[in-house]
Design an enzyme around this catalytic site. Structure first.
Site, short mmCIF file in Angstrom:
data_model
loop_
_atom_site.label_atom_id
_atom_site.label_comp_id
_atom_site.label_asym_id
_atom_site.label_seq_id
_atom_site.Cartn_x
_atom_site.Cartn_y
_atom_site.Cartn_z
N GLY A 1 0.82 -1.21 0.00
CA GLY A 1 0.00 0.00 0.00
C GLY A 1 0.85 1.26 0.00
O GLY A 1 0.46 2.28 -0.57
N CYS B 1 1.67 4.81 8.15
CA CYS B 1 2.62 3.74 7.86
C CYS B 1 3.02 3.07 9.17
O CYS B 1 3.21 3.73 10.20
CB CYS B 1 3.86 4.32 7.17
SG CYS B 1 5.21 3.14 6.94
N HIS C 1 5.68 2.08 10.24
CA HIS C 1 6.98 2.46 10.78
C HIS C 1 7.06 3.95 11.08
O HIS C 1 8.15 4.50 11.23
CB HIS C 1 8.10 2.03 9.83
CG HIS C 1 8.31 0.56 9.83
ND1 HIS C 1 9.03 -0.10 10.80
CD2 HIS C 1 7.84 -0.41 8.99
CE1 HIS C 1 9.03 -1.41 10.55
NE2 HIS C 1 8.31 -1.61 9.47
#
Length: 533
Positions: free
Chosen positions: A102, A222, A224
């Site tokens: 994604g 995200c 991360h």
């Protein structure tokens, strides 16, 4: 699927029944076209690849060395070249998949232009990329079989029966480039119904495995990055069930659901879970909230309160309206998420971690497997990790614990190139090399993927070419840095006309028009310079 010979016989029967209007139809040509298009729809692909994943999961349960791998690909051509390369180097595509990220859809495929990984791209972009990837993989099949058909004709013309039999065997036993795709559906792009509708699109395009995460859809980040907001389990599990219903409706009964938890790094929630009885999912979820005990007289206008064990507690609420979890609960919340996701029907788990360490992944999976012994993990070998620095620091810390002299190293500067040829760097690289095998053995990681590798390889290769071609090397920058390497390494797309389908088109022209066909692959075709290399 019918065999090549059976298709020839079937079309020959149709020709005989049709009579003279079919005189110019060659049954073997039709059989070749059928062989080159063995998958007619995306659902055909989804059903086929789901079976592959289920068999691979069963094999992994018996043998932890049989883990699977994938690389994220942001374009059909990239995925195609990856599978062509795998077949060339390893002779089979077994246990090698594709990953659809994604992040890369947002960064590279959105009509808005480059976007961060926050689910702002068009919902249909993901399904479109699934379809594109499989279009290119099917074309790789057609191209490879087309080459075998031409070799078969040449062997026949030469009267080489042994060669003809060998080529015929390769055709009959041809292994497709079509492999499973694990496709990222983010947090579902809305409520459960939106998740279901998008899942159907992705499955119809060919996806047999869908990965979904437990973040708030409209607050998705995200995995991360900071600022992640999770949802109570009831919300997430409704989306897991939506995925299952989508698979079942479309007849992909063994479709695979990957449940991702971002709880290890997510310190926020948008909702306080509903509690129906003490100790249920909602109660456990709320138990991780950062709360303070209060008396009724200590409350203020608009305070949200929870009754817990006969006492009132007030969850700490940020100015944004979000609630925060207690520090240090990430491990417990991840384990709880994983156990409950499997209870809700997930087939595989995904845990995002801050750094790639075998023991951290193992510790969480050990706790999950106390409840679900066969729980299997998909692990993101992320480019967001500084692998070199992390593993050098891990090696450094191990040496310190063992009492080994580390005076030649500065732990904070271990990324420095001055350490690249050091003993510590060699040990760190050895750990990186075995990381996937170690994780699969120790933490039951079934699938290893790199989310964004081809994003980085594209940037790196273009940088190298631009530096040389626009610099002093000029045209030699391309010839030496690209084309000569393609030739020496046997990269198929050095013959780019062939890769784009020119020879396939010539074959079809000959089927349609016979000797009257105007073909591109004649004596004056410049690509002939690459023949026999």
């Amino acid at each position: 699927m019918s065999t090549y010979t059976q298709d020839i016989e079937a079309v020959a029967g149709l020709k005989a029944a049709a009579g003279s209007p079919w005189d110019a139809i060659n049954p073997e040509s039709a059989a070749r076209m059928r062989a080159q298009n063995k998958f007619k729809t995306g659902l055909d692909i989804a059903k086929y690849t789901a079976g592959i994943m289920r068999r691979d999961m069963a094999e992994f349960d018996k043998d932890k060395t049989k883990y699977t791998q994938s690389l994220g690909c942001w374009h059909g051509f990239v995925g195609q070249q990856k599978l062509i390369s795998i077949k060339k180097h390893f002779g089979t595509t077994e246990r090698r998949y594709l990953y659809l990220s994604g992040w890369m859809v947002a960064a590279l495929r959105s009509e808005f232009g480059p976007l961060p990984d926050q689910s702002m791209h068009e919902k249909t972009a993901v399904a479109s990329l699934v379809e594109e990837l499989y279009t290119f993989l099917r074309q790789a099949d057609a191209r490879e079989l087309g080459g075998l058909f031409r070799e078969l004709d040449a062997a026949r013309e030469a009267g080489d029966a042994a060669k003809e039999a060998d080529i015929q065997s390769q055709i009959d036993n041809h292994e497709t480039h079509v492999v499973p795709i694990i496709a990222d559906i983010d947090a579902g792009f809305g409520n459960a119904e939106a998740t279901y509708l998008m899942a159907k699109q992705m499955i119809e395009a060919g996806a047999c495995a869908l990965q979904i995460e437990n973040q708030v859809a409209d607050e998705k980040q995200c995995g991360h990055q900071d600022g992640k907001v999770t949802v109570p389990h009831a919300d997430f599990h409704s989306k897991l069930r939506a995925l299952r219903y989508a698979f079942l409706e479309l007849g992909v009964d063994d479709g695979v659901i990957v449940a991702r938890t971002d709880s290890e790094g997510a310190g926020l929630t948008k909702e306080i879970a509903v509690v129906r009885e003490k100790g249920d999912q909602g109660d456990v979820y709320n138990s991780y909230l950062d709360c303070e005990e209060v008396s009724p007289e200590d409350t203020a206008e608009g305070d949200v309160l929870i009754s817990r064990d006969g006492k009132l507690v007030r969850p700490k609420r940020l100015p944004s309206g979000l609630y925060q979890f207690r520090q240090g609960t990430g491990h417990e919340r991840c384990v709880f998420d994983c156990i409950e996701a499997i209870n809700a029907g997930a087939d595989l788990l995904w845990i995002e971690t801050a750094v790639p360490t075998v023991h951290e992944i193992k510790d969480m999976m050990d706790d999950v497997r106390k409840v679900h012994p066969d729980a299997k993990l998909v692990y993101n070998n992320s480019p967001s990790f500084n692998w070199t620095l992390s593993f050098r620091q891990q090696a450094y810390d191990t040496w310190v614990e063992a009492g080994k002299d580390v005076s030649a190293y500065d732990r904070d500067r271990l990324m420095s190139a001055e350490y690249d040829d050091s003993e510590l760097a060699a040990e760190a690289d050895a750990r990186v090399k075995t990381f996937q095998a170690d994780c699969s053995r120790e933490a039951n990681v079934f699938h290893h993927l790199i989310t964004l590798p081809t994003y980085h390889t594209t940037a790196l290769s273009v940088d190298n070419l631009a530096k040389e071609y626009f610099g002093e090397q000029g045209m030699l920058g391309y010839v030496e840095g690209v084309q000569r390497k393609e030739i020496r390494q046997g990269i198929a797309c050095v013959k780019h006309q062939n890769m784009a389908g020119s020879d396939l088109g010539d074959d079809h022209k000959e089927y349609y028009a016979g000797e009257l066909a105007l073909k591109a692959g004649g004596a004056k075709n410049t690509s002939n310079q690459f023949n026999n290399i």
